[in-house]
Design a protein around this motif. Structure first.
Motif, PDB file in Angstrom:
ATOM      1  N   ALA A 158      82.135  28.560  70.948  1.00  0.00           N
ATOM      2  CA  ALA A 158      83.410  29.157  70.552  1.00  0.00           C
ATOM      3  C   ALA A 158      84.546  28.599  71.397  1.00  0.00           C
ATOM      4  CB  ALA A 158      83.345  30.678  70.694  1.00  0.00           C
ATOM      5  N   GLU A 159      84.314  28.420  72.692  1.00  0.00           N
ATOM      6  CA  GLU A 159      85.327  27.848  73.577  1.00  0.00           C
ATOM      7  C   GLU A 159      85.639  26.402  73.222  1.00  0.00           C
ATOM      8  OE1 GLU A 159      83.581  28.409  77.359  1.00  0.00           O
ATOM      9  OE2 GLU A 159      84.046  30.561  77.500  1.00  0.00           O
ATOM     10  N   GLN A 160      84.644  25.711  72.669  1.00  0.00           N
ATOM     11  CA  GLN A 160      84.835  24.312  72.261  1.00  0.00           C
ATOM     12  C   GLN A 160      85.474  24.196  70.876  1.00  0.00           C
ATOM     13  OE1 GLN A 160      80.882  22.714  72.577  1.00  0.00           O
ATOM     14  NE2 GLN A 160      80.988  22.467  74.819  1.00  0.00           N
ATOM     15  N   GLY A 161      85.724  25.327  70.230  1.00  0.00           N
ATOM     16  CA  GLY A 161      86.370  25.325  68.918  1.00  0.00           C
ATOM     17  C   GLY A 161      85.435  25.032  67.767  1.00  0.00           C
ATOM     18  N   VAL A 162      84.148  25.202  67.973  1.00  0.00           N
ATOM     19  CA  VAL A 162      83.184  24.967  66.894  1.00  0.00           C
ATOM     20  C   VAL A 162      83.270  26.115  65.898  1.00  0.00           C
ATOM     21  CG1 VAL A 162      80.750  24.683  66.309  1.00  0.00           C
ATOM     22  CG2 VAL A 162      81.652  23.699  68.435  1.00  0.00           C
ATOM     23  N   THR A 163      83.540  25.803  64.633  1.00  0.00           N
ATOM     24  CA  THR A 163      83.669  26.831  63.597  1.00  0.00           C
ATOM     25  C   THR A 163      82.503  26.837  62.620  1.00  0.00           C
ATOM     26  OG1 THR A 163      84.995  25.309  62.239  1.00  0.00           O
ATOM     27  CG2 THR A 163      86.183  26.816  63.708  1.00  0.00           C
ATOM     28  N   GLN A 164      81.757  25.743  62.577  1.00  0.00           N
ATOM     29  CA  GLN A 164      80.613  25.661  61.668  1.00  0.00           C
ATOM     30  C   GLN A 164      79.400  25.154  62.430  1.00  0.00           C
ATOM     31  OE1 GLN A 164      81.911  23.235  58.343  1.00  0.00           O
ATOM     32  NE2 GLN A 164      82.434  25.062  57.160  1.00  0.00           N
ATOM     33  N   LEU A 165      78.255  25.747  62.154  1.00  0.00           N
ATOM     34  CA  LEU A 165      77.008  25.371  62.796  1.00  0.00           C
ATOM     35  C   LEU A 165      76.114  24.631  61.816  1.00  0.00           C
ATOM     36  CD1 LEU A 165      76.165  28.714  64.678  1.00  0.00           C
ATOM     37  CD2 LEU A 165      77.392  26.717  65.567  1.00  0.00           C
ATOM     38  N   SER A 166      75.397  23.675  62.338  1.00  0.00           N
ATOM     39  CA  SER A 166      74.425  22.974  61.508  1.00  0.00           C
ATOM     40  C   SER A 166      73.240  23.907  61.242  1.00  0.00           C
ATOM     41  CB  SER A 166      73.948  21.695  62.199  1.00  0.00           C
ATOM     42  OG  SER A 166      73.244  22.029  63.390  1.00  0.00           O
ATOM     43  N   THR A 167      72.422  23.531  60.285  1.00  0.00           N
ATOM     44  CA  THR A 167      71.242  24.341  59.962  1.00  0.00           C
ATOM     45  C   THR A 167      70.317  24.456  61.170  1.00  0.00           C
ATOM     46  OG1 THR A 167      71.362  23.619  57.647  1.00  0.00           O
ATOM     47  CG2 THR A 167      69.283  24.580  58.382  1.00  0.00           C
ATOM     48  N   ALA A 168      70.170  23.357  61.913  1.00  0.00           N
ATOM     49  CA  ALA A 168      69.303  23.363  63.097  1.00  0.00           C
ATOM     50  C   ALA A 168      69.843  24.319  64.171  1.00  0.00           C
ATOM     51  CB  ALA A 168      69.191  21.952  63.659  1.00  0.00           C
ATOM     52  N   GLN A 169      71.169  24.326  64.357  1.00  0.00           N
ATOM     53  CA  GLN A 169      71.771  25.225  65.344  1.00  0.00           C
ATOM     54  C   GLN A 169      71.602  26.694  64.927  1.00  0.00           C
ATOM     55  OE1 GLN A 169      75.702  23.400  65.248  1.00  0.00           O
ATOM     56  NE2 GLN A 169      75.475  22.733  67.395  1.00  0.00           N
ATOM     57  N   GLN A 170      71.767  26.963  63.652  1.00  0.00           N
ATOM     58  CA  GLN A 170      71.599  28.328  63.160  1.00  0.00           C
ATOM     59  C   GLN A 170      70.162  28.804  63.383  1.00  0.00           C
ATOM     60  OE1 GLN A 170      73.009  28.851  59.101  1.00  0.00           O
ATOM     61  NE2 GLN A 170      74.741  27.486  59.451  1.00  0.00           N
ATOM     62  N   MET A 171      69.200  27.938  63.065  1.00  0.00           N
ATOM     63  CA  MET A 171      67.792  28.302  63.233  1.00  0.00           C
ATOM     64  C   MET A 171      67.462  28.543  64.707  1.00  0.00           C
ATOM     65  SD  MET A 171      66.545  28.513  60.241  1.00  0.00           S
ATOM     66  CE  MET A 171      64.807  28.601  60.651  1.00  0.00           C
ATOM     67  N   GLU A 172      68.077  27.748  65.585  1.00  0.00           N
ATOM     68  CA  GLU A 172      67.834  27.896  67.023  1.00  0.00           C
ATOM     69  C   GLU A 172      68.353  29.244  67.530  1.00  0.00           C
ATOM     70  OE1 GLU A 172      69.052  25.746  71.283  1.00  0.00           O
ATOM     71  OE2 GLU A 172      69.665  24.852  69.375  1.00  0.00           O
ATOM     72  N   LEU A 173      69.559  29.636  67.070  1.00  0.00           N
ATOM     73  CA  LEU A 173      70.137  30.902  67.501  1.00  0.00           C
ATOM     74  C   LEU A 173      69.354  32.100  66.950  1.00  0.00           C
ATOM     75  CD1 LEU A 173      73.961  30.163  67.072  1.00  0.00           C
ATOM     76  CD2 LEU A 173      72.688  30.310  69.208  1.00  0.00           C
ATOM     77  N   LEU A 174      68.912  31.989  65.702  1.00  0.00           N
ATOM     78  CA  LEU A 174      68.206  33.107  65.067  1.00  0.00           C
ATOM     79  C   LEU A 174      66.753  33.234  65.509  1.00  0.00           C
ATOM     80  CD1 LEU A 174      69.564  32.853  61.407  1.00  0.00           C
ATOM     81  CD2 LEU A 174      70.272  34.446  63.195  1.00  0.00           C
ATOM     82  N   SER A 175      66.237  32.177  66.124  1.00  0.00           N
ATOM     83  CA  SER A 175      64.818  32.183  66.511  1.00  0.00           C
ATOM     84  C   SER A 175      64.527  33.237  67.589  1.00  0.00           C
ATOM     85  CB  SER A 175      64.412  30.801  67.012  1.00  0.00           C
ATOM     86  OG  SER A 175      65.154  30.453  68.176  1.00  0.00           O
ATOM     87  N   VAL A 176      65.577  33.645  68.333  1.00  0.00           N
ATOM     88  CA  VAL A 176      65.361  34.628  69.409  1.00  0.00           C
ATOM     89  C   VAL A 176      65.587  36.062  68.931  1.00  0.00           C
ATOM     90  CG1 VAL A 176      65.986  32.951  71.193  1.00  0.00           C
ATOM     91  CG2 VAL A 176      67.765  34.404  70.172  1.00  0.00           C
ATOM     92  N   VAL A 177      66.006  36.211  67.664  1.00  0.00           N
ATOM     93  CA  VAL A 177      66.276  37.547  67.119  1.00  0.00           C
ATOM     94  C   VAL A 177      64.994  38.117  66.526  1.00  0.00           C
ATOM     95  CG1 VAL A 177      67.612  38.872  65.425  1.00  0.00           C
ATOM     96  CG2 VAL A 177      68.666  36.923  66.609  1.00  0.00           C
ATOM     97  N   PRO A 178      64.614  39.345  66.875  1.00  0.00           N
ATOM     98  CA  PRO A 178      63.402  39.961  66.322  1.00  0.00           C
ATOM     99  C   PRO A 178      63.428  39.973  64.789  1.00  0.00           C
ATOM    100  CG  PRO A 178      64.266  41.277  68.130  1.00  0.00           C
ATOM    101  CD  PRO A 178      65.299  40.236  67.840  1.00  0.00           C
ATOM    102  N   GLN A 179      62.273  39.812  64.191  1.00  0.00           N
ATOM    103  CA  GLN A 179      62.180  39.728  62.736  1.00  0.00           C
ATOM    104  C   GLN A 179      62.694  40.989  62.042  1.00  0.00           C
ATOM    105  OE1 GLN A 179      61.330  36.964  61.228  1.00  0.00           O
ATOM    106  NE2 GLN A 179      61.517  37.800  59.149  1.00  0.00           N
ATOM    107  N   HIS A 180      62.404  42.159  62.632  1.00  0.00           N
ATOM    108  CA  HIS A 180      62.824  43.398  61.967  1.00  0.00           C
ATOM    109  C   HIS A 180      64.349  43.533  61.951  1.00  0.00           C
ATOM    110  CE1 HIS A 180      62.826  44.697  66.218  1.00  0.00           C
ATOM    111  NE2 HIS A 180      63.716  45.607  65.844  1.00  0.00           N
ATOM    112  N   ILE A 181      65.024  42.923  62.957  1.00  0.00           N
ATOM    113  CA  ILE A 181      66.485  42.948  62.966  1.00  0.00           C
ATOM    114  C   ILE A 181      67.026  42.078  61.832  1.00  0.00           C
ATOM    115  CG2 ILE A 181      68.558  42.311  64.263  1.00  0.00           C
ATOM    116  CD1 ILE A 181      67.246  44.803  65.311  1.00  0.00           C
ATOM    117  N   LEU A 182      66.415  40.926  61.615  1.00  0.00           N
ATOM    118  CA  LEU A 182      66.835  40.042  60.524  1.00  0.00           C
ATOM    119  C   LEU A 182      66.629  40.718  59.175  1.00  0.00           C
ATOM    120  CD1 LEU A 182      65.384  36.616  61.756  1.00  0.00           C
ATOM    121  CD2 LEU A 182      67.770  37.369  61.815  1.00  0.00           C
TER     122      LEU A 182
END
Length: 304
Positions: A168-192
Motif C-alpha cells: 500500500a505504501e508503494q502505491g500498489v493497487t492491483q495484485l497478481s493472482t500469485a500475490q493474492q493466493m500468497e496472502l490468502l494462504s494464511v487465512v483459515p478456510q472457515h473464514i474464507l
C-alpha cells in the motif's frame, strides 16, 4: 357510462358507474389514481374528479365549461413544494389538454416526452435528491465492507499484514493472482467460506430487491427507487442489473480509467434535468422518491 382507471401507468376497466361507486365506497382508490370516461377532456385524478365524495354522479352541470363545449383548455400549472423537483412540471405549465376525437378514450402514455399527456403530469414523480443517492451508495458500500469484515480481520491479524502495508505504501493497487493466493494462504478456510457466504449472500439479496422493488438496501433506507424513464415501471433485468449495475462496477475496477469513469458518472447527474448519471443514460433509468403505487399497480375487483 364506461369508466377507465389507471395507477402507475397500468390501466384497469372499463367499469360501469355502479361498479365504480362500489370501488369508491370500499376505499380501493387513491386520490392520485387517474380516471377517464366519456365527457372528460383527458385523464384526471380521482381526488379532483370525485371531490372526496364516496358516491360519484357526473352531470352536465358538474363538468367545466371547456369540457361541456368540447373545447381544449390549457392545464393549470401545479404548485410545486419548495425544494422538490418534478420532471413533469414544465409539461403541466406548457401542454394544453388534448380533446379526444369522436369520444375516443385518450391515450394514457406516450413514448416521447414532448407528447406526454396530463396523465403523466398528474403523476408528479419527484426526482431523488442527489444527497440521498450518495448516502444510499455509501450504505450499500458499507454493507459490502461489513460482509467482507471476517476476511479483513483475519488478514490484519496474519503475518501477511506487513506485506499488505508495504504494498500500500508503494502505491500498489492491483495484485497478481500469485500475490493474492500468497496472502490468502494464511487465512483459515472457515473464514474464507464465511466471507464468501456473506459477500455473495449480500449481492444476491441486493439483486433480488432491485428486480422486485427497484431498490437496494441503501435505496430502501433513503426512500428512493430506480424506475424505467419511459414507463415509470421497474426496469427489466438487462437494463437494471447488467447495464446499470454490473457494467459500472466493472468499469470502476479498471484502475485509473475506473476513477475517471466514476467522476464523469457523478458529474453527469448535474448536466441533465432528469438527474441521470452516465449509467442511468445507458440503462434508460432514473431515480425517484419511492412511492408504494410504483410497485403496486391498480388491480381492482369490484363487488359482484
Amino acid at each position: 357510462m364506461q369508466i377507465y382507471l389507471a395507477r402507475n401507468n397500468v390501466q384497469a376497466g372499463p367499469y360501469t358507474l355502479e361498479q365504480f361507486n362500489q370501488i369508491l365506497a370500499t376505499n380501493q382508490l387513491l386520490p392520485n389514481d387517474l380516471m377517464w370516461h366519456e365527457g372528460l377532456a383527458n385523464w384526471q385524478s380521482v381526488g379532483d374528479t370525485v371531490q372526496n365524495r364516496t358516491h360519484y354522479n357526473p352531470t352536465a352541470t358538474d363538468e367545466p365549461d371547456y369540457i361541456i363545449n368540447n373545447t381544449p383548455q390549457p392545464a393549470e400549472p401545479v404548485q410545486e413544494e419548495k425544494k422538490s423537483s418534478s420532471i413533469w412540471d414544465k409539461y403541466n405549465a406548457n401542454n394544453p389538454h388534448k380533446t379526444p376525437k369522436n369520444n375516443e378514450k385518450p391515450s394514457l402514455f406516450k413514448t416521447e416526452k414532448k407528447d406526454m399527456d396530463i396523465a403523466h403530469a398528474n403523476k408528479q414523480l419527484t426526482l431523488a435528491p442527489i444527497g440521498s443517492r450518495i448516502l444510499a451508495k455509501l450504505i450499500d458500500f458499507g454493507l459490502m465492507v461489513l460482509a467482507s469484515s471476517p476476511l479483513v480481520i483475519a488478514l490484519m491479524n496474519s503475518p501477511s499484514f506487513d506485506k499488505i502495508k508495504t504494498m500500500a505504501e508503494q502505491g500498489v493497487t492491483q495484485l497478481s493472482t500469485a500475490q493474492q493466493m500468497e496472502l490468502l494462504s494464511v487465512v483459515p478456510q472457515h473464514i474464507l467460506v464465511l466471507t464468501n457466504i456473506l459477500v455473495w449472500g449480500t449481492l444476491f439479496a441486493q439483486m433480488l430487491l432491485l428486480m422486485k422493488r427497484g431498490q437496494t438496501l441503501g435505496k430502501m433506507a433513503m426512500g428512493i427507487r430506480v424506475l424505467d424513464i419511459n414507463s415509470n415501471a421497474i426496469p427489466n433485468f438487462l437494463n437494471l442489473i447488467v447495464l446499470r449495475s454490473i457494467l459500472p462496477i466493472l468499469a470502476y475496477s479498471l484502475s485509473a480509467f475506473g476513477l475517471a469513469f466514476l467522476l464523469v458518472d457523478f458529474v453527469f447527474i448535474f448536466m441533465n434535468e432528469d438527474r441521470q448519471s452516465l449509467h442511468d443514460k445507458l440503462a434508460k433509468t432514473y431515480v425517484v422518491v419511492a412511492d408504494d403505487t410504483q410497485i403496486n399497480p391498480l388491480e381492482l375487483k369490484p363487488k359482484a
